[in-house]
Enzyme design. Structure first.
Site: not given
Ligand code: ARG
Length: 269
Positions: A70, A95, A140, A169, A263
């Site tokens: 990612d 991550r 998040r 997000h 992203c």
């Molecule tokens: N797979 C990543 C996650 O879930 C995707 C992140 C996408 N990034 C964003 N800025 N929305 O963290």
């Protein structure tokens, strides 16, 4: 009908999708059993970089790291305003190692990096509008991180609660068009946050759930050109009606990981 929109050239940081994959599931888009076409992902990503450069933007790159699939989502690594780098602390343990990679890049580029104590996913949730930061929470980035960001950046941080897990997000539910306006999908937000957005942006361009599911809100505007998923055709048409110039770039392979154009793009201000 609409005034002439003016582009401002930007500086971006991006990460080539050499090691991009869907190996775990940390949002509803991710299905590790559905393969990603890495060659296609590379082509799509290269097309995005070409489009940025063709429109006068500067693009810097960070070296991708094996085992961090990612890491391509550069936006999540920091929020940079006025040369202040507010780093990241990822929600998912998978991550977390990305933060060191990006911090090292910023330090080499001459920036100090603030390492937040609470979960923060960079521009994924901290969206600079030109005057203040709109900050997502709910999935998040935490409220505590909003406070840290305000203290470090010295700009007002306005918290917004996200309620739809597909738009986990803030940058999947809202993007900034220019210093005066934004585009967003109201139902992605709690009733109170919706009201806040209505008050701040009475003339906002509103998107539908279809636009949002097509990653139409994970777009990037330079004030005139809007780099947008071609799948979000209806939204692109509406933006054109407001005087913006849609530049369609498909990142469909990245949608499988829950990401799109924004992203993949960190803006350095
Ligand atoms: N797979 C990543 C996650 O879930 C995707 C992140 C996408 N990034 C964003 N800025 N929305 O963290």
């Amino acid at each position: 009908m609409s005034e002439r929109r003016v582009a401002r050239s930007r500086r971006f940081l991006v990460c080539e999708p050499r090691h991009f994959a869907v190996q775990y599931a940390i949002n509803p888009w991710m299905h590790p059993d559905r393969p990603v076409d890495v060659d296609l992902a590379q082509d799509q990503w290269q097309a995005l970089i070409r489009a940025y450069r063709a429109h006068g933007h500067t693009v810097d790159t960070i070296e991708p790291v094996p085992g961090l699939p990612d890491m391509v989502f550069a936006a999540n690594a920091a929020c940079v305003v006025g040369g202040r780098v507010f780093g990241s602390l990822f929600h998912a343990p998978e991550r977390r190692p990305e933060s060191d990679q990006y911090d090292t890049w910023f330090k080499k580029a001459g920036y100090d990096v603030y390492r937040p104590e609470s979960v923060t996913e960079g521009e994924g949730d901290l969206v600079w509008t030109g005057r203040y930061v709109l900050a997502g929470t709910g999935f998040r980035t935490t409220r505590e991180a909003h406070r840290e960001a305000q203290e470090f950046l010295g700009h007002p941080v306005i918290g917004l609660t996200l309620v739809d897990p597909y738009f986990y997000h803030l940058d999947t539910a809202l993007f900034v068009l220019d210093d005066d306006n934004v585009c967003y999908f109201p139902e992605a937000f709690s009733p109170g946050s919706r009201e806040v957005l209505r008050r701040l942006y009475p003339d906002a361009v509103l998107a539908t759930r279809e636009d949002a599911l097509a990653f139409g809100l994970n777009s990037l505007s330079d004030g005139r050109h809007v780099f947008i998923a071609p799948e979000a055709e209806a939204l692109a048409g509406r933006l054109a009606g407001h005087g913006y110039v849609p530049v369609p770039v498909s990142l469909s392979e990245f949608h499988k990981a829950g990401g799109g154009i924004k992203c993949c793009t960190q803006e350095i201000r």
